[in-house]
Design a protein around this motif. Structure first.
Motif, PDB file in Angstrom:
ATOM      1  N   MET A   1      22.714  -3.585  78.696  1.00 14.98           N
ATOM      2  CA  MET A   1      22.655  -4.645  77.685  1.00 14.98           C
ATOM      3  C   MET A   1      23.650  -4.379  76.570  1.00 14.98           C
ATOM      4  O   MET A   1      23.869  -3.240  76.200  1.00 14.98           O
ATOM      5  N   GLN A   2      24.217  -5.445  76.037  1.00 15.95           N
ATOM      6  CA  GLN A   2      24.980  -5.346  74.790  1.00 15.95           C
ATOM      7  C   GLN A   2      24.423  -6.370  73.823  1.00 15.95           C
ATOM      8  O   GLN A   2      24.182  -7.524  74.199  1.00 15.95           O
ATOM      9  N   ALA A   3      24.188  -5.939  72.595  1.00 15.64           N
ATOM     10  CA  ALA A   3      23.643  -6.840  71.579  1.00 15.64           C
ATOM     11  C   ALA A   3      24.421  -6.703  70.292  1.00 15.64           C
ATOM     12  O   ALA A   3      24.931  -5.631  69.975  1.00 15.64           O
ATOM     13  N   THR A   4      24.535  -7.792  69.548  1.00 13.97           N
ATOM     14  CA  THR A   4      25.113  -7.772  68.210  1.00 13.97           C
ATOM     15  C   THR A   4      24.001  -8.154  67.244  1.00 13.97           C
ATOM     16  O   THR A   4      23.402  -9.211  67.400  1.00 13.97           O
ATOM     17  N   GLY A   5      23.731  -7.283  66.298  1.00 12.08           N
ATOM     18  CA  GLY A   5      22.570  -7.506  65.444  1.00 12.08           C
ATOM     19  C   GLY A   5      21.351  -7.569  66.329  1.00 12.08           C
ATOM     20  O   GLY A   5      21.198  -6.765  67.242  1.00 12.08           O
ATOM     21  N   SER A   6      20.495  -8.555  66.133  1.00 13.05           N
ATOM     22  CA  SER A   6      19.287  -8.641  66.950  1.00 13.05           C
ATOM     23  C   SER A   6      19.489  -9.529  68.170  1.00 13.05           C
ATOM     24  O   SER A   6      18.564  -9.770  68.929  1.00 13.05           O
TER      25      SER A   6
ATOM     26  N   ARG B   1      33.449   2.285  68.581  1.00 11.20           N
ATOM     27  CA  ARG B   1      33.025   1.895  69.927  1.00 11.20           C
ATOM     28  C   ARG B   1      33.682   2.803  70.972  1.00 11.20           C
ATOM     29  O   ARG B   1      33.027   3.284  71.895  1.00 11.20           O
TER      30      ARG B   1
ATOM     31  N   LEU C   1      16.659  -2.471  66.353  1.00 15.29           N
ATOM     32  CA  LEU C   1      16.828  -3.250  65.133  1.00 15.29           C
ATOM     33  C   LEU C   1      16.383  -2.471  63.898  1.00 15.29           C
ATOM     34  O   LEU C   1      16.858  -2.716  62.787  1.00 15.29           O
TER      35      LEU C   1
ATOM     36  N   ASP D   1      24.114 -10.152  73.550  1.00 12.09           N
ATOM     37  CA  ASP D   1      25.395 -10.726  73.985  1.00 12.09           C
ATOM     38  C   ASP D   1      25.328 -10.963  75.492  1.00 12.09           C
ATOM     39  O   ASP D   1      25.658 -12.026  75.972  1.00 12.09           O
TER      40      ASP D   1
ATOM     41  N   SER E   1      25.675  -4.740  63.265  1.00 12.79           N
ATOM     42  CA  SER E   1      25.396  -3.692  64.235  1.00 12.79           C
ATOM     43  C   SER E   1      25.690  -4.159  65.643  1.00 12.79           C
ATOM     44  O   SER E   1      25.604  -5.353  65.956  1.00 12.79           O
ATOM     45  N   GLU E   2      26.089  -3.218  66.461  1.00 10.78           N
ATOM     46  CA  GLU E   2      26.338  -3.483  67.876  1.00 10.78           C
ATOM     47  C   GLU E   2      25.609  -2.407  68.686  1.00 10.78           C
ATOM     48  O   GLU E   2      25.772  -1.219  68.422  1.00 10.78           O
ATOM     49  N   MET E   3      24.830  -2.877  69.637  1.00  5.73           N
ATOM     50  CA  MET E   3      24.040  -1.938  70.436  1.00  5.73           C
ATOM     51  C   MET E   3      24.446  -2.004  71.901  1.00  5.73           C
ATOM     52  O   MET E   3      24.751  -3.078  72.424  1.00  5.73           O
ATOM     53  N   GLN E   4      24.434  -0.842  72.560  1.00  8.59           N
ATOM     54  CA  GLN E   4      24.539  -0.833  74.018  1.00  8.59           C
ATOM     55  C   GLN E   4      23.356  -0.050  74.561  1.00  8.59           C
ATOM     56  O   GLN E   4      23.009   1.019  74.051  1.00  8.59           O
TER      57      GLN E   4
ATOM     58  N   ARG F   1      30.941  -6.380  83.866  1.00 12.94           N
ATOM     59  CA  ARG F   1      31.087  -6.031  82.446  1.00 12.94           C
ATOM     60  C   ARG F   1      32.359  -6.664  81.871  1.00 12.94           C
ATOM     61  O   ARG F   1      32.347  -7.233  80.784  1.00 12.94           O
TER      62      ARG F   1
END
Lengths: 240, 240
Positions: free
Chosen positions: A118-123, B22, B74, A126, B116-119, A22
């Motif tokens: 998982m880490q994502a920014t918008g759709s 965060r 999303l 990352d 947006s930021e997703m985990q 990570r």
């Protein structure tokens, strides 16, 4: 270890390869970075479980940074468990199967486990970190009666380096495969739960029934005793 | 601020509400936690841009922890931009529209931006943090010619607290709406880009054509001059 397939970080011991990976991912490490540890002092499994990590096993986290929408991220975990089962079958001549969502079983016993973060920014993804623990030459049944190793299943010891190289090579090829449904389709050919009575524990409820199918989104479909078909996106599956 | 709809953290100033949120999310804060700052010293926008955050604007990050598969994450960002545009239209009588993927425009000028930021762990969302910057009573055109504020558009000042309360209430209701396609369908009724010539910059390429549609997955469909329809999952869209 000498692995050509990936950027490799090989540690004698660490608390958890997930934590190391990570930090590497957040610091901008390349796609297909692998953190391998010979032992872990705080290895983690799915659902906050401990993963016993004694010497002889293969404990790793793979950092993937694919140019891919977050909605497709689950493909990577199914692809990894499929590829790992195929690799073990091919290299060790073991009748390994996959259990929903991400375990590798041999004769009902757990040979390997996977978990992903998982880490994502918008759709956009990352990174997706996939943690894998494989019981190779160790004896996990000392800690967990339901566990086995490649050595226990075959009577032979295997090179962890060789297995890792084979697995990473196959995974690299598999990553060319672009759709989740096609990965699930292949995954199902090695699935051991389908058609069987299961109990699935989710954060909300416990569902009992027959594991009928895994759909194109990777959800487990359980036929309950009242005939209803329940779609379960995440949970822990127990064979009854 | 007195907001009934959420667990509110109101800061006079901070570097970035995204960073504060965060840390709160990782520490286990409840679903629907909101971090609001009167000013930010390092506000972030999409694609690593700076978001100017001078006094009078509303700068916040919303922490959502829905029991939802990562593939549906999303939906939350589209729902938030839709809800914000609707709230501003209703409360301030402004002809606000949405620009793919997450901007709010008034007469071609940027009134608000979202990121947006997703985990996620396995297929399950741990949290989705949605950062929102709304130019309310400030004058962003001093820094960015393409920006506007509610005050500039209407000539009146508005209560940031009132707007926030209205927005959060509407968002809470909207979260009952369960599918991404239905959110996209509503979102498109306020979309300002469709049918227009656009240039879309993605991490891989720059695509020029007519923005024809947004599909059920939230991707922008651009008709190129050679007649091909390109599906773009993430990128920055410029009107030409």
């Amino acid at each position: 270890m000498k692995i050509q397939q990936a950027t490799l970080h090989h540690l004698a011991t660490t608390e958890s390869t997930m934590d190391v990976a990570r930090n590497l991912a957040l610091q901008g490490c390349p796609h297909f970075t692998v953190v391998v540890a010979d032992t872990q002092t705080g290895g983690r499994g799915r659902m906050d479980r401990t993963w016993h990590s004694d010497p002889g096993g293969l404990y790793m986290t793979l950092v993937l940074k694919p140019d891919m929408p977050a909605a497709d991220g689950l493909k990577l975990t199914f692809l990894a468990s499929l590829t790992l089962a195929q690799t073990v079958r091919r290299c060790c001549d073991i009748d390994a199967g996959v259990k929903w969502p991400n375990d590798i079983l041999v004769k009902e016993k757990k040979l390997a486990g996977l978990l992903s973060e998982m880490q994502a920014t918008g759709s956009r993804i990352d990174f997706v970190n996939i943690g894998i623990g494989i019981n190779v030459n160790n004896d996990p049944a000392r800690f967990e009666p339901g566990a086995t190793s490649i050595k226990a299943a075959t009577g032979a010891t295997f090179s962890r380096e060789g297995l890792l190289d084979e697995f990473l090579g196959a995974l690299k090829t598999g990553l060319q495969n672009t759709s989740l449904p096609s990965v699930i389709q292949q995954w199902k050919t090695l699935a051991v739960s389908l058609g069987r009575p299961v109990t699935v524990v989710t954060p909300r409820e416990t569902v009992t029934g027959i594991a009928e199918d895994v759909n194109e989104s990777g959800a487990l479909l359980v036929r309950m005793s009242d005939g209803d078909l329940r779609e379960i996106c995440y949970g822990d599956c127990f064979h009854r």
